[in-house]
Design a protein around this motif. Structure first.
Motif, PDB file in Angstrom:
ATOM      1  N   GLY A  31       0.806  -1.216   0.000  1.00 36.90           N
ATOM      2  CA  GLY A  31       0.000   0.000   0.000  1.00 36.90           C
ATOM      3  C   GLY A  31       0.834   1.258   0.000  1.00 36.90           C
ATOM      4  N   PHE A  32       1.989   1.211   0.644  1.00 37.14           N
ATOM      5  CA  PHE A  32       2.837   2.396   0.701  1.00 37.14           C
ATOM      6  C   PHE A  32       3.616   2.587  -0.598  1.00 37.14           C
ATOM      7  CE2 PHE A  32       1.909   1.383   5.085  1.00 37.14           C
ATOM      8  CZ  PHE A  32       1.543   2.629   5.572  1.00 37.14           C
ATOM      9  N   SER A  35       1.218   4.527  -2.426  1.00 39.35           N
ATOM     10  CA  SER A  35       1.214   5.911  -1.942  1.00 39.35           C
ATOM     11  C   SER A  35       2.330   6.715  -2.582  1.00 39.35           C
ATOM     12  CB  SER A  35       1.360   5.939  -0.413  1.00 39.35           C
ATOM     13  OG  SER A  35       0.242   5.351   0.204  1.00 39.35           O
ATOM     14  N   ILE A 168      10.304   7.478   0.280  1.00 41.95           N
ATOM     15  CA  ILE A 168       9.154   7.454   1.177  1.00 41.95           C
ATOM     16  C   ILE A 168       9.448   8.274   2.432  1.00 41.95           C
ATOM     17  CG2 ILE A 168       7.754   5.979   2.671  1.00 41.95           C
ATOM     18  CD1 ILE A 168       7.836   3.868   0.474  1.00 41.95           C
ATOM     19  N   ASP A 266      -2.491  -3.015   5.741  1.00 38.53           N
ATOM     20  CA  ASP A 266      -1.604  -2.306   4.813  1.00 38.53           C
ATOM     21  C   ASP A 266      -2.370  -1.234   4.039  1.00 38.53           C
ATOM     22  OD1 ASP A 266       0.994  -2.299   3.026  1.00 38.53           O
ATOM     23  OD2 ASP A 266      -0.651  -2.555   1.623  1.00 38.53           O
ATOM     24  N   SER A 270      -2.114   3.022   4.683  1.00 40.76           N
ATOM     25  CA  SER A 270      -1.673   3.868   3.576  1.00 40.76           C
ATOM     26  C   SER A 270      -2.765   4.862   3.194  1.00 40.76           C
ATOM     27  CB  SER A 270      -1.277   3.009   2.371  1.00 40.76           C
ATOM     28  OG  SER A 270      -2.382   2.277   1.874  1.00 40.76           O
ATOM     29  N   TYR A 274      -2.288   9.030   2.626  1.00 46.24           N
ATOM     30  CA  TYR A 274      -2.549   9.832   1.428  1.00 46.24           C
ATOM     31  C   TYR A 274      -3.792  10.709   1.572  1.00 46.24           C
ATOM     32  CZ  TYR A 274      -5.575   5.911  -0.275  1.00 46.24           C
ATOM     33  OH  TYR A 274      -6.530   4.930  -0.426  1.00 46.24           O
TER      34      TYR A 274
END
Length: 451
Positions: A31-32, A35, A168, A266, A270, A274
């Motif tokens: 999920g990141f 992002s 990140i 997850d 995220s 966002y």
């Protein structure tokens, strides 16, 4: 242990899912990655442009866009975990007409992605405009080529992970700066009143803001192409391989449900990241740019966006903005290129142009596309030179792709999901709320745009 090729699921790769919240945190990541690819095009460009253009009235569109899509993302990802199928392999099993070996949905997606090329071209241009400000003696075209070559070098062998982790961290710092900027606005002539904030939650949509709202809805939060890409990151992270081949056994059911819970955590975490960043960008655009009638567009895109920071924090913040803007835009480029190379390779495999399941063929296709796409993006930007508009147009195509995703999700949930994984009524209610919201906003917006 996960196999060398995570797309090959076997009994040798199974692993029990972590049981505690703390243990699950160790397996987060897909999920990141999304992002990182979402932030630049949606939050930095489309969101602030919509705020600058429409003011407060479409704030609700941004929030709804971020919140409602996540359940569709979860259902799409769930299918990858239990079935082990890639996105295009799953789409190729949808009902409906076929052209050659491929389902209608794959051909439609390919057509829409041709329009999405404009979106990434706009982001390449955004990176180049930032670099031109820092190094004014070098032409924008040169910086476009430098950016394209850099992102290709990172992706073509799949060795982008170390830079991704650093990016990140930098995006997190940039997010913090943006939130601080929103708070700082309250001590300037651009302060946000409670009345203005509430006016953005009235669910109205003026005709002149429709196109921008559609583009923002397609880009902010997880768009259709990001949801499609999510399955590859889940598979490459090992969720499907650790669940193992689908079997009618208690052990498989326990593993599959366990890894689906990890995926849910997850995706939700995220989403928090966002959504917070998207809301901050929109408020800055409405508070500062809209009040000054400044619209981010053309070759002055970056200079206009930098006003978000200099107006609230002072001239010193302009430098920090440039650093953060480049990191955010560049992270979007390599995140997008990473997922495009997989999506297109998979689609070409389903059509019959290559053997996606052959690791050597798949890596070769990813490498070729990793060099080809950035060059196309550069050419498009240098031809058009309207990065903000290019990003918004790509968002409209993303909204249509989202409709394909919704159709697929309904099929996955009611025609293919194993009975042991059937969710409860609360989940189904949330899923249908998400589906209806997407359909209403997307179809209404497209109707208004074409009327």
């Amino acid at each position: 242990m996960v196999a060398r090729d995570p797309y090959r699921v076997s009994h040798d790769t199974v692993l029990a899912a972590p049981a505690s919240f703390r243990e699950r945190l160790r397996f987060l990541g897909p999920g990141f990655i999304l992002s990182a690819s979402i932030v630049g095009s949606g939050e930095l460009i489309a969101t602030t442009r919509l705020g600058a253009e429409a003011g407060w009235v479409t704030f609700w569109v941004i929030l709804v866009s971020c919140l409602v899509k996540v359940v569709v993302q979860l259902e799409f990802g769930k299918h990858a975990i239990w079935s082990g199928e890639t996105t295009m392999q799953a789409l190729n099993r949808l009902p409906g007409p076929r052209l050659g070996n491929a389902n209608w949905s794959i051909w439609t997606w390919l057509t829409l992605m041709a329009v999405k090329l404009l979106q990434l071209g706009g982001i390449v241009g955004g990176c180049a405009l930032v670099l031109r400000i820092v190094f004014p003696g070098v032409p924008v075209a040169v910086w476009c080529l430098v950016t394209a070559i850099a992102v290709s070098l990172i992706i073509y062998r799949g060795s982008y992970e170390p830079i991704e982790r650093i990016s990140i961290v930098l995006i997190a710092l940039f997010t913090l700066l943006t939130i601080v900027s929103v708070l700082a606005v309250q001590f300037t002539p651009f302060s946000i009143s409670s009345g203005e904030l509430l006016s953005g939650l009235t669910f109205s949509l003026p005709p002149e803001a429709v196109l921008g709202a559609i583009g923002a809805f397609g880009i902010t939060g997880v768009g259709g192409d990001e949801i499609m890409a999510y399955n590859y990151w889940l598979i490459e992270k090992g969720y499907a391989a650790r669940s193992g081949p689908m079997e009618r056994t208690n052990s498989w059911e326990k593993r599959a449900k366990g890894w689906i819970r990890v995926m849910t955590l997850d995706a939700l975490l995220s989403m928090v990241v966002y959504t917070a960043m998207t809301a901050a960008f929109y408020l800055l655009g409405a508070a500062i740019l809209h009040r000054q009638a400044l619209l981010p567009q053309g070759m002055e895109l970056v200079e206009t966006l930098s006003t978000l920071y200099t107006a609230s924090l002072g001239l010193w913040a302009g430098t920090l903005f440039l650093v953060g803007a480049f990191v955010v835009l560049f992270s979007t480029l390599f995140g997008a290129l990473a997922m495009w190379t997989r999506l297109f390779s998979d689609a070409f495999g389903q059509i019959g142009w290559l053997d996606f399941w052959n690791l050597k063929h798949r890596r070769r296709s990813i490498a070729i596309l990793a060099w080809g796409f950035p060059m196309i993006w550069v050419v498009l930007f240098l031809m058009l030179k309207v990065p903000a508009l290019m990003v918004v147009i790509g968002g409209v195509a993303g909204t249509i792709i989202l409709l394909i995703v919704v159709m697929a999700v309904i099929h996955f949930r009611y025609r293919r999901l194993p009975r042991v994984l059937t969710p409860g009524r609360t989940y189904d209610a949330a899923l249908w709320t998400s589906i209806v919201a997407i359909l209403m906003v997307a179809l209404y917006g497209l109707y208004q745009a074409l009327a």
